[in-house]
Design an enzyme around this catalytic site. Structure first.
Site, PDB file in Angstrom:
ATOM      1  N   PRO A   2     -24.928 -18.141 -38.310  1.00  0.00           N
ATOM      2  CA  PRO A   2     -25.306 -18.490 -39.677  1.00  0.00           C
ATOM      3  C   PRO A   2     -25.531 -17.245 -40.522  1.00  0.00           C
ATOM      4  O   PRO A   2     -26.082 -16.249 -40.052  1.00  0.00           O
ATOM      5  CB  PRO A   2     -26.609 -19.280 -39.495  1.00  0.00           C
ATOM      6  CG  PRO A   2     -26.508 -19.841 -38.125  1.00  0.00           C
ATOM      7  CD  PRO A   2     -25.782 -18.803 -37.320  1.00  0.00           C
ATOM      8  N   GLU A   3     -25.099 -17.308 -41.779  1.00  0.00           N
ATOM      9  CA  GLU A   3     -25.300 -16.188 -42.686  1.00  0.00           C
ATOM     10  C   GLU A   3     -26.531 -16.425 -43.547  1.00  0.00           C
ATOM     11  O   GLU A   3     -27.215 -17.439 -43.423  1.00  0.00           O
ATOM     12  CB  GLU A   3     -24.035 -15.973 -43.524  1.00  0.00           C
ATOM     13  CG  GLU A   3     -22.835 -15.603 -42.677  1.00  0.00           C
ATOM     14  CD  GLU A   3     -21.675 -15.053 -43.500  1.00  0.00           C
ATOM     15  OE1 GLU A   3     -21.907 -14.538 -44.604  1.00  0.00           O
ATOM     16  OE2 GLU A   3     -20.527 -15.151 -43.034  1.00  0.00           O
TER      17      GLU A   3
END
Length: 287
Positions: A2-3
């Site tokens: 996840p960013e």
């Protein structure tokens, strides 16, 4: 992994049930995730109140009333599930939710008021640790982390100072977490396309005008992704179980062979590999 926008949407989903609430108990069902849990992990959290839930780069930070902070990282497949007294908060608005299999429920937090928050992680690449807030910035996890890309600190002048005369590619410089925190492959590709800058261009060759365009593009793409709930790629789902729809607004990421969406451009989105990561861009309009 996840960013930043994905981690921020998780934070916003967890905050209403964690902030201001006392932790009644913690059930750590294994001795480790990616790393071993810190000594007396559950005992140190019991009866502590979460005073605030923040984010630094891709880390979630739960500040506690005794001056410690619970640091949480989602890894590749980690997610949180919220169970309220009246219902489980996980139906979402979309489909393909993350794992809810009990075998992958590794940590459960029970809060005053009846809510429970369960951390589920099939691959166990996530982790949790505890440490004093007063020395957090010098902790090995954070002492080399760069500036946050949201807010007023990031502008063209700062980018010029960070990049200096670097001959490394602009893509690699933007992914360097020692310079800017939390930027990942997806949003770097998107921001570079908006700014009409080539990912292969040397980072130290930017002018102030180009640097300002890039800073604005970074902030805009992150804010839009957060508003849309993040991007759903492979495993990611945010705290209420819903999957983000920002991927439908991608201009170039994973769009190899599509016409460039820039008005008036006749280019085609290409894919190259830089330092082992896929880069999507338009060679026609990104210079």
């Amino acid at each position: 992994m996840p960013e930043l926008p994905e981690v921020e949407t998780v934070r916003r989903g967890l905050a209403p049930v964690m902030e201001g609430r006392r932790i009644l108990s913690v059930d750590a069902r294994r001795p480790d995730l990616r790393f071993p849990f810190p000594e007396r992990f559950a005992a140190r959290l019991k009866d502590r109140t979460v005073t605030s839930l923040g984010r630094r780069a891709k880390y979630l930070l739960a500040d506690l009333d005794d001056g410690e902070v619970l640091v949480m990282h989602l890894g590749m497949s980690g997610s949180f599930r919220i169970l309220l007294p009246e219902a489980e908060v996980a139906p979402g608005s979309f489909h393909h939710p993350r794992s809810k299999a009990a075998i992958h429920d590794h940590v459960e937090f029970a809060f005053e008021g009846g809510a429970t928050v369960t951390y589920n992680d099939p691959r166990r690449f996530g982790f949790m640790t505890l440490g004093p807030r007063a020395t957090l910035e010098t902790h090995p996890l954070f002492r080399h982390v760069g500036i946050e890309p949201l807010g007023n600190a990031l502008d063209g002048a700062l980018l010029l100072r960070l990049f200096g005369t670097k001959q490394t590619s602009l893509k690699a410089a933007l992914l360097d977490q020692r310079l800017i925190a939390g930027l990942g492959n997806i949003y770097v590709c998107e921001a570079l396309h908006r700014a009409k800058l080539s990912p292969t261009r040397a980072a130290g060759t930017l002018t102030i005008r180009k640097a300002n365009l890039l800073a604005d593009a970074i902030r805009a793409v992150l804010e839009e992704a957060i508003a849309a709930g993040g991007s759903t790629l492979r495993d990611f789902a945010h705290a209420d179980g819903a999957l983000g729809y920002f991927q439908h607004a991608f201009r170039v990421y994973d769009r190899e062979g599509d016409p460039c969406p820039t008005p008036g451009c006749r280019g085609v989105v290409q894919r190259i590999v830089q330092t082992g990561r896929s880069t999507f861009f338009c060679a026609q309009c990104q210079k």
